[in-house]
Design an enzyme around this catalytic site. Sequence first.
Site, PDB file in Angstrom:
ATOM      1  N   LYS A 164       7.965   5.010 -10.181  1.00  0.00           N
ATOM      2  CA  LYS A 164       8.176   3.874  -9.269  1.00  0.00           C
ATOM      3  C   LYS A 164       8.977   2.775  -9.967  1.00  0.00           C
ATOM      4  O   LYS A 164       9.953   2.261  -9.421  1.00  0.00           O
ATOM      5  CB  LYS A 164       6.826   3.322  -8.778  1.00  0.00           C
ATOM      6  CG  LYS A 164       6.145   4.261  -7.796  1.00  0.00           C
ATOM      7  CD  LYS A 164       4.712   3.874  -7.500  1.00  0.00           C
ATOM      8  CE  LYS A 164       4.049   4.960  -6.637  1.00  0.00           C
ATOM      9  NZ  LYS A 164       2.633   4.745  -6.387  1.00  0.00           N
ATOM     10  N   ASP A 209       2.338  -1.142   0.078  1.00  0.00           N
ATOM     11  CA  ASP A 209       1.744   0.173   0.366  1.00  0.00           C
ATOM     12  C   ASP A 209       1.319   0.270   1.834  1.00  0.00           C
ATOM     13  O   ASP A 209       1.018   1.351   2.325  1.00  0.00           O
ATOM     14  CB  ASP A 209       0.515   0.392  -0.530  1.00  0.00           C
ATOM     15  CG  ASP A 209       0.817   1.344  -1.685  1.00  0.00           C
ATOM     16  OD1 ASP A 209       1.807   2.092  -1.590  1.00  0.00           O
ATOM     17  OD2 ASP A 209       0.057   1.323  -2.666  1.00  0.00           O
ATOM     18  N   GLN A 260      -2.194   0.763  -7.997  1.00  0.00           N
ATOM     19  CA  GLN A 260      -2.160   2.225  -8.046  1.00  0.00           C
ATOM     20  C   GLN A 260      -3.574   2.794  -7.878  1.00  0.00           C
ATOM     21  O   GLN A 260      -4.493   2.407  -8.593  1.00  0.00           O
ATOM     22  CB  GLN A 260      -1.548   2.682  -9.387  1.00  0.00           C
ATOM     23  CG  GLN A 260      -1.372   4.174  -9.520  1.00  0.00           C
ATOM     24  CD  GLN A 260      -0.355   4.758  -8.538  1.00  0.00           C
ATOM     25  OE1 GLN A 260       0.691   4.172  -8.284  1.00  0.00           O
ATOM     26  NE2 GLN A 260      -0.669   5.910  -7.965  1.00  0.00           N
TER      27      GLN A 260
END
Length: 311
Positions: free
Chosen positions: A59, A126, A103
């Site tokens: 990422k 997200d 995460q």
Amino acid sequence: MVNLKFVPQILDGNRVRDEIKAECRPRVDRVIDHAGRPPGLAVVLVGENPASQVYVRSKTKTAGELGIYNETIAPPANISTDQLLAIVRELNERPEIDGILVQLPLPKQIDEARILLAVAPEKDVDGFHPCNVGLLATGRPGLRPCTPAGIIELLKRYQIPMAGRHAVVVGRSNIVGKPMSMLLLQENATVTICHSRTHDLPGVCRTADILVAAIGRAAMITADFMRAGAVVIDVGMNRVTDRGEAERIFSDARLADFEKRGSLLVGDVNPQDMARVSSAYTPVPGGVGPLTIAMLMRNTIESAERRTGLC
Ligand code: NDP
């Protein structure tokens, strides 16, 4: 005799990822021109889970390639929920950070729901915050979860019609299954959601024009679950390390790869059945996987555009 067997279309996630990334570059430049700074992404990586470390590295690498400012905050695995909340709140306050990604999975002692709820909804790249889930459910603009949003991009770019078609989504997680179903509904598909308690799963799946498998079970979906000519989207990413299982799934050249590496990445759909029965499908690897990070970049840029008054 004429051979009537058609060749299925391979839906190439790498190609779509590259297109999305190419579209991101001028948008990053526009943010810099307008705001005097690039879009900013903060990734919080708790502990030392090797798989999470690999994901986070990809990422931040992609963000760097696109000129997105990025930083990784890596607290130790024994951090408390309150300490992690303090990190998230500080990131919420920082003006140059447009996107915050925590995460997953988090260590067991952490209250994951509280952490996800603490991320400012406008920085929730997200798309997991209940605010963004609500915006999706009510069909209003907002940050969408990356994997299902990437699948919609893929279907659109391959001009696969969704309106009026029957989409069956196997899996009802908050990360993939549920948002996938909502997004397909928004595209005017008729949507059925299946899960571990669904009766006659193969029968329901066989009614699908578009079948999405997001289950987490290697090659569970076989030809028995597919209508000939269906479009099959395989979200699954399962690492198979057992030789017997690899032999059951593959009879082709990929078995040689297994011998070399000692494992293989397998989707939730039997790859040979999918290639034989569907009209179009996403391979594993190279289908859905590459889209997730590209959509994360797009969400970060969108958030920067909104926060800097560009849109
Ligand atoms: P979850 O474990 O959170 O959810 C799995 C879902 O599958 C659940 O809803 C579960 O039903 C359902 N399920 C499990 N077993 C069966 C069964 N035998 N029959 C029918 N339904 C079943 O997984 P995720 O949604 O997070 O991920 C799914 C897959 O997608 C995984 O392989 C994951 O690695 C992959 N993934 C890939 C990404 C990518 O970028 N390509 C991103 C995210 C995930 P129930 O709710 O009843 O338990």
